[in-house]
Design an enzyme around this catalytic site. Structure first.
Site, PDB file in Angstrom:
ATOM      1  N   CYS A  62       0.817  -1.223   0.000  1.00 10.07           N
ATOM      2  CA  CYS A  62       0.000   0.000   0.000  1.00 10.07           C
ATOM      3  C   CYS A  62       0.849   1.271   0.000  1.00 10.07           C
ATOM      4  O   CYS A  62       0.314   2.384  -0.049  1.00 10.07           O
ATOM      5  CB  CYS A  62      -0.964  -0.015   1.176  1.00 10.07           C
ATOM      6  N   HIS A  65     -12.562   9.969  -8.449  1.00 15.91           N
ATOM      7  CA  HIS A  65     -11.551  10.025  -9.508  1.00 15.91           C
ATOM      8  C   HIS A  65     -10.436  11.024  -9.203  1.00 15.91           C
ATOM      9  O   HIS A  65      -9.907  11.669 -10.111  1.00 15.91           O
ATOM     10  CB  HIS A  65     -12.187  10.288 -10.882  1.00 15.91           C
ATOM     11  N   GLU A 109     -13.015   0.247   2.205  1.00 14.20           N
ATOM     12  CA  GLU A 109     -12.022   0.182   1.127  1.00 14.20           C
ATOM     13  C   GLU A 109     -12.293  -1.021   0.247  1.00 14.20           C
ATOM     14  O   GLU A 109     -12.012  -1.010  -0.949  1.00 14.20           O
ATOM     15  CB  GLU A 109     -10.613   0.041   1.719  1.00 14.20           C
TER      16      GLU A 109
END
Ligand SMILES: Nc1nc2c(c(=O)[nH]1)N=C([C@H](O)[C@H](O)COP(=O)(O)OP(=O)(O)OP(=O)(O)O)CN2
Ligand SMILES: [Zn+2]
EC number: 4.-.-.-
Length: 119
Positions: A24, A68, A107
């Site tokens: 990550c 986005h 998530e």
């Protein structure tokens, strides 16, 4: 009475404070799901705790800031963990806070953080 409204958005992020070897640490994306839970008395006239349309009016511009985007570039989200995103969202939706009970940030379908205004 409690009501919950869910929203989704797509975004990229990296976690700058995990070790470089942690996957990550690299930029990657998630299809995030947000659940806003509100609580209050049901208005006897409308039958609503809060009109879902009113929640959307407040939360729509917040989602636009996230969708986005690369979350790390957003002020306050330099370390965009699910926990920190939940706190950040809570702070963005002050107009609803009297009725807000929790913000959940998923998530993945299996991993989420929930914030109720207390650390
Ligand atoms: N407590 C937290 N732990 C982790 C967080 C977080 O926000 N809070 N975030 C991450 C990473 O964002 C990571 O991308 C999470 O993804 P993961 O759960 O690994 O999901 P994947 O889809 O990549 O899972 P696979 O099992 O590899 O398919 C890590 N930890
Ligand atoms: Zn991630």
């Amino acid at each position: 009475m409690k009501i919950t409204q869910a929203f989704t958005f797509e975004a990229a992020h990296r976690l700058p404070h995990v070790p470089a070897a942690h996957k990550c640490h690299r930029i990657h994306g998630h299809s995030y799901r947000i659940e806003l839970q509100l609580e209050g008395e049901v208005d006897p006239n409308t039958g609503f705790v809060v009109d879902f349309f009113d929640v959307e009016k407040v939360f729509g511009p917040v989602i636009e800031q996230l969708d986005h985007h690369t979350l790390n570039e957003i002020p306050g989200l330099e370390n965009p963990t699910a926990e920190n995103i939940a706190v950040w969202i809570w702070e963005q939706i002050k107009p609803l806070v009297g009725r807000m009970r929790s913000v959940k940030v998923f998530e993945t379908p299996f991993c989420w953080a929930e914030y109720d205004g207390k650390r």
